[in-house]
Design a protein around this motif. Structure first.
Motif, PDB file in Angstrom:
ATOM      1  N   ARG A  94      25.268  14.853  57.134  1.00 56.76           N
ATOM      2  CA  ARG A  94      26.250  13.581  57.371  1.00 56.76           C
ATOM      3  C   ARG A  94      26.795  13.231  56.124  1.00 56.76           C
ATOM      4  O   ARG A  94      27.900  13.018  56.273  1.00 56.76           O
ATOM      5  N   ALA A  95      26.011  13.281  55.112  1.00 58.56           N
ATOM      6  CA  ALA A  95      26.642  12.769  53.765  1.00 58.56           C
ATOM      7  C   ALA A  95      27.758  13.929  53.430  1.00 58.56           C
ATOM      8  O   ALA A  95      29.011  13.417  52.720  1.00 58.56           O
ATOM      9  N   PHE A  96      27.531  15.286  53.503  1.00 58.62           N
ATOM     10  CA  PHE A  96      28.517  16.162  53.387  1.00 58.62           C
ATOM     11  C   PHE A  96      29.802  15.874  54.138  1.00 58.62           C
ATOM     12  O   PHE A  96      31.003  15.948  53.559  1.00 58.62           O
ATOM     13  N   VAL A  97      29.672  15.420  55.486  1.00 58.88           N
ATOM     14  CA  VAL A  97      30.934  15.465  56.079  1.00 58.88           C
ATOM     15  C   VAL A  97      31.689  14.261  55.682  1.00 58.88           C
ATOM     16  O   VAL A  97      32.924  14.122  55.555  1.00 58.88           O
ATOM     17  N   ALA A  98      30.817  13.062  55.498  1.00 59.95           N
ATOM     18  CA  ALA A  98      31.665  11.935  54.770  1.00 59.95           C
ATOM     19  C   ALA A  98      32.352  12.270  53.799  1.00 59.95           C
ATOM     20  O   ALA A  98      33.448  11.529  53.678  1.00 59.95           O
ATOM     21  N   LEU A  99      31.730  12.985  52.901  1.00 59.74           N
ATOM     22  CA  LEU A  99      32.357  13.138  51.370  1.00 59.74           C
ATOM     23  C   LEU A  99      33.559  14.198  51.405  1.00 59.74           C
ATOM     24  O   LEU A  99      34.711  13.864  51.117  1.00 59.74           O
TER      25      LEU A  99
END
Length: 331
Positions: free
Chosen positions: A220-225
């Motif tokens: 999820r953090a990867f997608v947001a970034l």
């Protein structure tokens, strides 16, 4: 780029493409609600993150959205600072309009940033990230703040690798006629230039993502970034031309030739305390490009990792909060 990076390993090509597809198809949560508007000048807004203490105006780059400073509910520099005895505000540049094709980077400072500072109506610190730090230095020369903090901000553009500067020049020469006709430089053109700064990492990160559990916090953090990195309005043609021709190719800032509001901008001559936060491992804005004005803090986090990475709080957030509190006490 994918072909050149994985030519000797067809299995890596497959893995990177699988990761890219997984990213494209990943579930997205609801968008974060923007903070209240404290002031508005044309298309630009000053967003209010609340808090008690001295006002701090954060100036993001014209490239990519300003939301890197407020990336997620559990990863927001601005929300964290609002509970640390300061009152953060964030500049949102908005998207250039058709009649702003000639608007340069300096024009953004003079016509949008300075009026937002004036509209706030109280003394404030200025904190600029990336190109926003370069712009904040100009604003600080024209409207001396409580202090200026620049984070990963380029100044000596001849400190970029020659191949990176040459590649951006070639990219600009091929896209300039279309950008002139459009009156704007699309974000996709700039993103291509960023990918070429570190093509190996660009490919490997999608290989890595393809192996993650899509419901994990890391995914999820990867997608947001990545959504942040691949988003953003175009630059006005004038800003794009100035960025490439005057700054990257001409090093106008580093040579003492960058003029905003009729004044040559020199961080060494700013009439306020200055903190320059740089990183020895930044591949987007290398350490060699820093102005090194005032006090210098050198980190070992990447360009984005210093703001939203797992070590960002101890490496950047906490020293920044300490500086803002100490300078206010000295004023």
């Amino acid at each position: 780029m994918l072909r050149s990076e994985t030519a000797a390993s067809p299995e890596r090509t497959v893995a990177a493409l699988a990761g890219l597809k997984a990213y494209q198809e990943a579930e997205r949560g609801p968008a974060r609600r923007p903070a209240p508007i404290a002031a508005e000048v044309g298309r630009a807004k000053l967003l209010d993150y609340g808090g008690d203490g001295p006002a701090v105006i954060f100036v993001p780059s014209l490239i990519n959205p300003p939301t890197i400073l407020d990336l997620a509910e559990n990863n927001s520099l601005l929300c964290w600072l609002s509970a640390q005895g300061v009152h953060p505000y964030l500049v949102d540049w908005g998207a250039p309009t058709a009649d702003e094709a000639k608007m340069t980077i300096g024009d953004h400072v003079e016509g949008l940033l300075l009026p937002l500072i004036d509209a706030l109506g109280e003394p404030a610190h200025l904190v600029g990230y990336c190109l926003g730090g370069t712009m904040a230095a100009a604003a600080a020369m024209l409207r001396p703040p409580l202090s200026l903090v620049t984070i990963a901000a380029p100044w000596h553009f001849d400190g970029f690798p020659d191949d990176a500067r040459g590649g951006l020049k070639q990219l600009w020469e091929s896209s300039e006629p279309a950008a002139r006709d459009l009156g704007a430089l699309p974000m996709e053109v700039l993103q291509t230039g960023f990918w070429k700064l570190d093509p190996a990492r660009t490919v490997s990160k999608f290989e890595m993502f393809g192996r993650l559990d899509p419901k994990s916090d890391k995914a999820r953090a990867f997608v947001a970034l990545e959504d942040w990195a691949n988003d953003g309005p175009p630059l006005s043609y004038g800003a794009g031309r100035e960025l490439v021709e005057d700054l990257f190719c001409g090093n106008a800032t580093g040579c003492g030739q960058w003029t905003v509001g009729g004044r040559i901008i020199d961080p060494a001559l700013l009439p306020c305390p200055v903190l320059d936060i740089i990183s020895s491992t930044d591949r987007i804005v290398p350490e060699a490009t820093a102005a090194r004005a005032g006090k210098v803090i050198t980190l070992s986090q990447g360009h984005v990792g210093m703001v939203v990475g797992r070590r960002g709080r101890t490496a950047l957030w906490e020293p920044l909060a300490q500086w803002l509190s100490q300078v206010q006490h000295r004023s």
